[in-house]
Enzyme design. Structure first.
Site, short mmCIF file in Angstrom:
data_model
loop_
_atom_site.label_atom_id
_atom_site.label_comp_id
_atom_site.label_asym_id
_atom_site.label_seq_id
_atom_site.Cartn_x
_atom_site.Cartn_y
_atom_site.Cartn_z
N SER A 153 0.87 -1.18 0.00
CA SER A 153 0.00 0.00 0.00
C SER A 153 0.90 1.22 0.00
CB SER A 153 -0.87 0.02 1.26
OG SER A 153 -1.47 1.30 1.41
N TYR A 166 -1.35 -0.46 10.47
CA TYR A 166 -1.55 -0.94 9.09
C TYR A 166 -0.36 -0.56 8.21
CZ TYR A 166 -3.61 -1.03 4.38
OH TYR A 166 -3.85 -1.28 3.05
N1 LIG Z 1 -9.00 -0.90 -0.77
C1 LIG Z 1 -7.96 -0.10 -0.87
O1 LIG Z 1 -8.12 1.09 -1.18
C2 LIG Z 1 -6.56 -0.63 -0.67
C3 LIG Z 1 -5.47 0.22 -0.89
C4 LIG Z 1 -4.18 -0.27 -0.71
C5 LIG Z 1 -3.99 -1.59 -0.34
N2 LIG Z 1 -5.06 -2.40 -0.13
C6 LIG Z 1 -4.80 -3.79 0.26
O2 LIG Z 1 -5.46 -4.68 -0.62
C7 LIG Z 1 -5.78 -5.90 0.04
C8 LIG Z 1 -7.23 -6.26 -0.17
O3 LIG Z 1 -8.03 -5.23 0.40
P1 LIG Z 1 -9.54 -4.98 -0.02
O4 LIG Z 1 -9.72 -3.52 -0.04
O5 LIG Z 1 -9.92 -5.78 -1.21
O6 LIG Z 1 -10.29 -5.53 1.30
P2 LIG Z 1 -11.57 -6.45 1.50
O7 LIG Z 1 -11.89 -6.32 2.95
O8 LIG Z 1 -12.62 -6.12 0.50
O9 LIG Z 1 -11.04 -7.93 1.19
C9 LIG Z 1 -10.13 -8.58 2.05
C10 LIG Z 1 -10.35 -10.08 1.98
O10 LIG Z 1 -9.40 -10.70 2.86
C11 LIG Z 1 -10.06 -11.73 3.59
N3 LIG Z 1 -9.36 -12.01 4.85
C12 LIG Z 1 -9.30 -11.23 5.96
N4 LIG Z 1 -8.63 -11.87 6.93
C13 LIG Z 1 -8.22 -13.07 6.42
C14 LIG Z 1 -7.48 -14.17 6.95
N5 LIG Z 1 -7.03 -14.18 8.21
N6 LIG Z 1 -7.24 -15.22 6.13
C15 LIG Z 1 -7.71 -15.23 4.86
N7 LIG Z 1 -8.44 -14.23 4.32
C16 LIG Z 1 -8.68 -13.16 5.09
C17 LIG Z 1 -11.47 -11.19 3.81
O11 LIG Z 1 -12.39 -12.22 4.12
C18 LIG Z 1 -11.75 -10.51 2.47
O12 LIG Z 1 -12.33 -11.41 1.55
C19 LIG Z 1 -5.39 -5.69 1.51
O13 LIG Z 1 -4.13 -6.26 1.75
C20 LIG Z 1 -5.33 -4.18 1.63
O14 LIG Z 1 -4.47 -3.77 2.65
C21 LIG Z 1 -6.33 -1.95 -0.28
#
Ligand SMILES: NC(=O)c1ccc[n+]([C@@H]2O[C@H](COP(=O)([O-])OP(=O)(O)OC[C@H]3O[C@@H](n4cnc5c(N)ncnc54)[C@H](O)[C@@H]3O)[C@@H](O)[C@H]2O)c1
Length: 273
Positions: A153, A166
């Site tokens: 990120s 985070y």
């Molecule tokens: N959304 C954003 O703007 C953004 C920006 C930068 C980075 N990210 C990163 O992208 C990744 C995905 O984020 P997202 O926005 O799609 O979130 P999200 O919450 O929509 O999806 C996350 C998924 O991870 C799963 N998960 C959580 N804990 C878990 C565990 N212990 N074991 C297995 N699965 C698990 C959840 O069930 C969910 O399906 C993350 O690593 C997040 O930090 C997101």
């Protein structure tokens, strides 16, 4: 015919049941990749699997209920993938959580405590380590290389108000990406990262998340929502999930065969958290 040439590859996407992970699973399936959706959420995982099967009935897709913080669960998921498809070529360490907290909150409402710190570390950082280790072992045994992709990120480099725990875990993923690339290059295993900033909404941006993040920044939830749109992104908009998925497909492909040990920013040019 796609120049990515991913058809027939075997991939694991952790956190693949929702958000960015689901978008990556969809893009992989469209490119002819067989996908393992590895997620703790069984209902969402089963439904994601059904969509992949409809999209690409020829792919040997799997949903494996997985908790990335638990070594046995991770090892079982990788074994099942290799057992059913004879190989794993790609893993995307995407599962992640984000619980906004202040280092010190004099009002005592949203202060970082050990429980939140440990959980964030366990999912975002230890989870990536356990998955990368299990998959790298399998790739080395297979002997024909592979690609490990870490979901970083922009906050991991820039820091982020109300999100230090985070951001710390994401910063560690930059270091893992570089270090694992140095260790695994001799096995032709590439290790890369992708670093989004502000994207269209996913499950991560839950009401509890927005309430806590707004609190840590001393603004209302409405102001926070406005700030997503008004933030200084040179391209003038938030990113789409499919744009992140396209980058992941490129990095997983042989078109990126000389790229390792680096994290690609996908932030629309935004560079301040
Ligand atoms: N959304 C954003 O703007 C953004 C920006 C930068 C980075 N990210 C990163 O992208 C990744 C995905 O984020 P997202 O926005 O799609 O979130 P999200 O919450 O929509 O999806 C996350 C998924 O991870 C799963 N998960 C959580 N804990 C878990 C565990 N212990 N074991 C297995 N699965 C698990 C959840 O069930 C969910 O399906 C993350 O690593 C997040 O930090 C997101």
């Amino acid at each position: 015919m796609s120049r990515l040439n991913l058809t027939g590859k075997s991939a694991i996407v952790t956190g693949g049941a929702a958000g960015i992970g689901k978008s990556i699973c969809t893009a992989f399936a469209q490119e002819g990749v067989s996908v393992t959706v590895a997620d703790i959420d069984t209902e969402a995982g089963q439904s994601a699997l059904q969509e992949l099967e409809e999209l690409n009935p020829e792919g040997a897709h799997l949903f494996v209920e997985t908790d990335v913080t638990n070594r046995d669960s991770v090892v079982a998921m990788v074994s099942r993938t290799v057992g059913e498809r004879a190989k794993v070529d790609i893993i995307v360490n995407n599962a992640g959580i984000d619980v906004p907290r202040l280092l010190v909150d004099p009002a005592g409402e949203e202060e970082l405590d050990e429980a939140v710190f440990d959980k964030t570390f366990a999912v975002n950082q230890k989870g990536a380590f356990l998955c990368a280790q299990a998959v790298a072992r399998a790739m080395i045994a297979q002997g024909d290389g592979g690609t490990i992709i870490n979901m970083c990120s922009e906050a991991g480099l820039e820091g982020s108000e109300g999100q230090s725990a985070y951001a710390g875990t994401k910063g560690a993923l930059y270091a893992y990406t570089r270090s694992w690339a140095k260790e695994l290059g001799k096995h032709n295993i590439r290790v890369v990262g992708v670093a989004p900033a502000i994207l269209e909404p996913t499950g991560l941006r839950s009401p509890a998340y927005e309430r806590a993040l707004a609190y840590t920044r001393g603004i209302t939830v409405e102001r926070l929502r406005e700030s997503y749109e008004k933030v200084a992104v040179p391209l003038g908009r938030v990113g789409r999930l499919d744009e992140v998925a396209d980058l992941v497909c490129f990095l997983a492909s042989d078109m990126a065969s000389y790229i390792t040990g680096t994290v690609v920013n996908i932030s629309g040019g935004k560079s301040r958290g």
